[in-house]
Write a protein that holds these residues in place. Sequence first.
Motif, PDB file in Angstrom:
ATOM      1  N   GLN A  18     -80.668 -56.814  52.692  1.00 54.68           N
ATOM      2  CA  GLN A  18     -80.390 -56.430  51.313  1.00 54.68           C
ATOM      3  C   GLN A  18     -80.404 -57.663  50.421  1.00 54.68           C
ATOM      4  O   GLN A  18     -79.989 -58.749  50.831  1.00 54.68           O
ATOM      5  N   PHE A  19     -80.849 -57.477  49.177  1.00 50.81           N
ATOM      6  CA  PHE A  19     -80.966 -58.585  48.225  1.00 50.81           C
ATOM      7  C   PHE A  19     -79.918 -58.473  47.129  1.00 50.81           C
ATOM      8  O   PHE A  19     -79.525 -57.374  46.718  1.00 50.81           O
ATOM      9  N   PHE A  20     -79.485 -59.666  46.684  1.00 49.07           N
ATOM     10  CA  PHE A  20     -78.472 -59.780  45.635  1.00 49.07           C
ATOM     11  C   PHE A  20     -78.943 -60.809  44.625  1.00 49.07           C
ATOM     12  O   PHE A  20     -79.636 -61.773  44.967  1.00 49.07           O
ATOM     13  N   GLY A  21     -78.556 -60.613  43.349  1.00 45.29           N
ATOM     14  CA  GLY A  21     -78.936 -61.562  42.311  1.00 45.29           C
ATOM     15  C   GLY A  21     -77.856 -61.681  41.258  1.00 45.29           C
ATOM     16  O   GLY A  21     -76.977 -60.804  41.137  1.00 45.29           O
ATOM     17  N   LEU A  22     -77.906 -62.770  40.500  1.00 37.55           N
ATOM     18  CA  LEU A  22     -76.974 -62.924  39.386  1.00 37.55           C
ATOM     19  C   LEU A  22     -77.193 -61.795  38.393  1.00 37.55           C
ATOM     20  O   LEU A  22     -78.338 -61.413  38.121  1.00 37.55           O
ATOM     21  N   PRO A  23     -76.130 -61.227  37.822  1.00 36.87           N
ATOM     22  CA  PRO A  23     -76.293 -60.196  36.788  1.00 36.87           C
ATOM     23  C   PRO A  23     -77.095 -60.720  35.613  1.00 36.87           C
ATOM     24  O   PRO A  23     -77.131 -61.933  35.352  1.00 36.87           O
ATOM     25  N   ARG A  66     -83.747 -65.149  37.822  1.00 38.11           N
ATOM     26  CA  ARG A  66     -82.354 -65.299  38.232  1.00 38.11           C
ATOM     27  C   ARG A  66     -82.265 -65.751  39.687  1.00 38.11           C
ATOM     28  O   ARG A  66     -83.210 -65.598  40.465  1.00 38.11           O
ATOM     29  N   ALA A  67     -81.126 -66.293  40.044  1.00 42.55           N
ATOM     30  CA  ALA A  67     -80.902 -66.713  41.420  1.00 42.55           C
ATOM     31  C   ALA A  67     -80.729 -65.491  42.303  1.00 42.55           C
ATOM     32  O   ALA A  67     -79.977 -64.566  41.964  1.00 42.55           O
ATOM     33  N   VAL A  68     -81.424 -65.474  43.454  1.00 41.43           N
ATOM     34  CA  VAL A  68     -81.338 -64.349  44.384  1.00 41.43           C
ATOM     35  C   VAL A  68     -81.133 -64.867  45.798  1.00 41.43           C
ATOM     36  O   VAL A  68     -81.487 -66.002  46.133  1.00 41.43           O
ATOM     37  N   PHE A  69     -80.552 -64.014  46.643  1.00 43.75           N
ATOM     38  CA  PHE A  69     -80.439 -64.315  48.075  1.00 43.75           C
ATOM     39  C   PHE A  69     -80.427 -63.001  48.832  1.00 43.75           C
ATOM     40  O   PHE A  69     -80.307 -61.917  48.243  1.00 43.75           O
ATOM     41  N   ALA A  70     -80.568 -63.089  50.144  1.00 45.52           N
ATOM     42  CA  ALA A  70     -80.599 -61.896  50.997  1.00 45.52           C
ATOM     43  C   ALA A  70     -79.523 -62.004  52.064  1.00 45.52           C
ATOM     44  O   ALA A  70     -79.081 -63.089  52.418  1.00 45.52           O
ATOM     45  N   GLN A  71     -79.115 -60.841  52.595  1.00 44.52           N
ATOM     46  CA  GLN A  71     -78.138 -60.790  53.672  1.00 44.52           C
ATOM     47  C   GLN A  71     -78.354 -59.511  54.470  1.00 44.52           C
ATOM     48  O   GLN A  71     -78.835 -58.509  53.921  1.00 44.52           O
ATOM     49  N   GLY A  72     -78.002 -59.528  55.761  1.00 41.97           N
ATOM     50  CA  GLY A  72     -78.300 -58.389  56.624  1.00 41.97           C
ATOM     51  C   GLY A  72     -77.102 -57.654  57.182  1.00 41.97           C
ATOM     52  O   GLY A  72     -77.264 -56.754  58.009  1.00 41.97           O
ATOM     53  N   TRP A  73     -75.890 -58.022  56.749  1.00 39.70           N
ATOM     54  CA  TRP A  73     -74.707 -57.413  57.342  1.00 39.70           C
ATOM     55  C   TRP A  73     -74.574 -55.929  57.034  1.00 39.70           C
ATOM     56  O   TRP A  73     -73.983 -55.175  57.802  1.00 39.70           O
ATOM     57  N   GLY A 127     -62.218 -64.659  38.268  1.00 39.30           N
ATOM     58  CA  GLY A 127     -62.852 -64.441  36.976  1.00 39.30           C
ATOM     59  C   GLY A 127     -62.770 -65.617  36.045  1.00 39.30           C
ATOM     60  O   GLY A 127     -63.264 -65.544  34.914  1.00 39.30           O
ATOM     61  N   ASP A 128     -62.184 -66.712  36.466  1.00 45.92           N
ATOM     62  CA  ASP A 128     -61.916 -67.805  35.533  1.00 45.92           C
ATOM     63  C   ASP A 128     -62.370 -69.162  36.065  1.00 45.92           C
ATOM     64  O   ASP A 128     -61.756 -70.185  35.781  1.00 45.92           O
ATOM     65  N   VAL A 129     -63.449 -69.190  36.850  1.00 45.40           N
ATOM     66  CA  VAL A 129     -63.981 -70.445  37.384  1.00 45.40           C
ATOM     67  C   VAL A 129     -65.414 -70.581  36.874  1.00 45.40           C
ATOM     68  O   VAL A 129     -66.361 -70.094  37.516  1.00 45.40           O
ATOM     69  N   PRO A 130     -65.606 -71.235  35.735  1.00 47.00           N
ATOM     70  CA  PRO A 130     -66.931 -71.237  35.106  1.00 47.00           C
ATOM     71  C   PRO A 130     -68.015 -71.928  35.912  1.00 47.00           C
ATOM     72  O   PRO A 130     -69.200 -71.617  35.751  1.00 47.00           O
ATOM     73  N   TRP A 131     -67.648 -72.851  36.807  1.00 51.73           N
ATOM     74  CA  TRP A 131     -68.669 -73.577  37.558  1.00 51.73           C
ATOM     75  C   TRP A 131     -69.148 -72.814  38.795  1.00 51.73           C
ATOM     76  O   TRP A 131     -70.208 -73.138  39.362  1.00 51.73           O
ATOM     77  N   ALA A 132     -68.384 -71.810  39.235  1.00 55.38           N
ATOM     78  CA  ALA A 132     -68.743 -71.070  40.450  1.00 55.38           C
ATOM     79  C   ALA A 132     -70.033 -70.283  40.236  1.00 55.38           C
ATOM     80  O   ALA A 132     -70.282 -69.748  39.150  1.00 55.38           O
ATOM     81  N   ILE A 133     -70.862 -70.201  41.274  1.00 57.00           N
ATOM     82  CA  ILE A 133     -72.131 -69.478  41.198  1.00 57.00           C
ATOM     83  C   ILE A 133     -71.889 -68.045  41.658  1.00 57.00           C
ATOM     84  O   ILE A 133     -71.627 -67.790  42.824  1.00 57.00           O
ATOM     85  N   GLY A 134     -71.989 -67.108  40.744  1.00 55.68           N
ATOM     86  CA  GLY A 134     -71.733 -65.706  41.034  1.00 55.68           C
ATOM     87  C   GLY A 134     -70.722 -65.148  40.061  1.00 55.68           C
ATOM     88  O   GLY A 134     -70.335 -65.828  39.102  1.00 55.68           O
ATOM     89  N   PRO A 135     -70.275 -63.892  40.245  1.00 52.06           N
ATOM     90  CA  PRO A 135     -70.645 -62.989  41.353  1.00 52.06           C
ATOM     91  C   PRO A 135     -72.050 -62.416  41.192  1.00 52.06           C
ATOM     92  O   PRO A 135     -72.680 -62.575  40.152  1.00 52.06           O
ATOM     93  N   PHE A 136     -72.505 -61.737  42.231  1.00 54.71           N
ATOM     94  CA  PHE A 136     -73.857 -61.213  42.287  1.00 54.71           C
ATOM     95  C   PHE A 136     -73.847 -59.687  42.295  1.00 54.71           C
ATOM     96  O   PHE A 136     -72.834 -59.066  42.600  1.00 54.71           O
ATOM     97  N   GLU A 137     -75.011 -59.105  41.990  1.00 53.97           N
ATOM     98  CA  GLU A 137     -75.175 -57.654  42.041  1.00 53.97           C
ATOM     99  C   GLU A 137     -76.365 -57.321  42.946  1.00 53.97           C
ATOM    100  O   GLU A 137     -77.213 -58.171  43.215  1.00 53.97           O
ATOM    101  N   ARG A 138     -76.408 -56.085  43.411  1.00 51.98           N
ATOM    102  CA  ARG A 138     -77.496 -55.650  44.297  1.00 51.98           C
ATOM    103  C   ARG A 138     -78.826 -55.582  43.548  1.00 51.98           C
ATOM    104  O   ARG A 138     -78.885 -55.214  42.387  1.00 51.98           O
ATOM    105  N   ILE A 139     -79.912 -55.935  44.273  1.00 50.51           N
ATOM    106  CA  ILE A 139     -81.274 -55.752  43.767  1.00 50.51           C
ATOM    107  C   ILE A 139     -82.031 -54.912  44.807  1.00 50.51           C
ATOM    108  O   ILE A 139     -82.807 -55.433  45.618  1.00 50.51           O
ATOM    109  N   PRO A 140     -81.803 -53.612  44.839  1.00 48.58           N
ATOM    110  CA  PRO A 140     -82.384 -52.788  45.916  1.00 48.58           C
ATOM    111  C   PRO A 140     -83.900 -52.783  45.943  1.00 48.58           C
ATOM    112  O   PRO A 140     -84.500 -52.568  47.007  1.00 48.58           O
ATOM    113  N   GLU A 141     -84.554 -53.046  44.799  1.00 45.81           N
ATOM    114  CA  GLU A 141     -86.019 -53.024  44.797  1.00 45.81           C
ATOM    115  C   GLU A 141     -86.634 -54.169  45.596  1.00 45.81           C
ATOM    116  O   GLU A 141     -87.826 -54.146  45.914  1.00 45.81           O
ATOM    117  N   LEU A 142     -85.825 -55.185  45.952  1.00 49.64           N
ATOM    118  CA  LEU A 142     -86.327 -56.289  46.766  1.00 49.64           C
ATOM    119  C   LEU A 142     -86.004 -56.131  48.248  1.00 49.64           C
ATOM    120  O   LEU A 142     -86.429 -56.958  49.063  1.00 49.64           O
TER     121      LEU A 142
END
Length: 355
Positions: free
Chosen positions: A342-347, A325-332, A38-53
């Motif tokens: 499934q798709f994820f994006g920055l809150p 927002r930044a988005v990505f997908a994953q299939g696990w 929770g205290d690394v300002p340069w890190a990209i994330g965390p992400f949340e689900r975007i089920p509509e994608l």
Amino acid sequence: MEPLTPDGLRRSLDDARAQHGEQTASLSEFTFLDQYPGDVPWAIGPFERIPELDFALEDQWPDPVDIGWTSASLINPTLIARDDELHLFYRASPRKESLSSRIGHAVFRQATGWVDDARNPVVHPTLDDELLGVEDPKVYEADGRWFLFYNGVFPATAEDRLRHPSPGYPVDAVGCDVSLAVSDDLVHWEKIGPIVDHAVTRLWAKGAVIPRDAQGRAVRIDGSYLMFLSEGCDGVPHVGRSDDLVHWTFAPQPYLDLAPLDGRLHEVATAMVRGDDLVLDFFYSAGDEWSAGQARYRRDDPFHQIDIARGGTLAWGGMVEWGGRAVFAQGWDARPGRRELQFFGLPHAARQEQG
């Protein structure tokens, strides 16, 4: 190297259907997202689900070589945004994380949602070093063209291993090349073939991670495109350089130190350029636990690590800006028996802060 034949492809398919890796089958994106500090300002994330994608494949593709190939799992996708379209390239496997994979393409438009490409598979085995499958697409745009890097997987013979010994990264019966296909329209692809010589890879190389921006464009660093290889090459980290994304030269180059995480690197997933920063997102293990992490560099000094932190996306093909927002997908985390990504994006609150 064994020549590619229909009988060889059929044996590869039979072997793939018999595979089952309990560790890889249990991977979940949520495990890695839960590791964010929770205290690394340069890190990209965390992400949340975007089920509509979310993307689901309902039908089986035609089989170009008529060996009865079918898919049961979708994994390791990459995204490219073009105008008002979102292009998805993904690995389709006969079983989850198996060999004998093919690469597919789908397009998202607001009016239609996802439409799978009628030409699928857009990349399938046609070269000798692809006998055991093609997998893990990574797509980059440069100067109005698109460059699809993927892994060609092949049987490594005893003669191959004798010719290219790899004591630092032992290679058994399976070899892996980094290969390239190019396109002027994201639809029709011309194969270039392997881009790294076996004298460098020692029969195994993975990665094809090129710094890219929020639109999926390859970014030059100090005048050249860079490619981070993180697996194989006799266990020695290598970086490639290119002027055109087609012709590459590779040399040993350390660039990632996991000592602060007490970890062992498995693979770099993506390299993201954000302003003056370059951030590597990577897959590693700490003891018996599989983890994701990110490392920070100056864009103009890409091999000297400034900081490192636990928590990452493992967005293998990178992420893109979509819908603000930044988005990505994953299939696990596909449901049992379903071929889904499934798709994820920055809150929403993080859009401006990390955009």
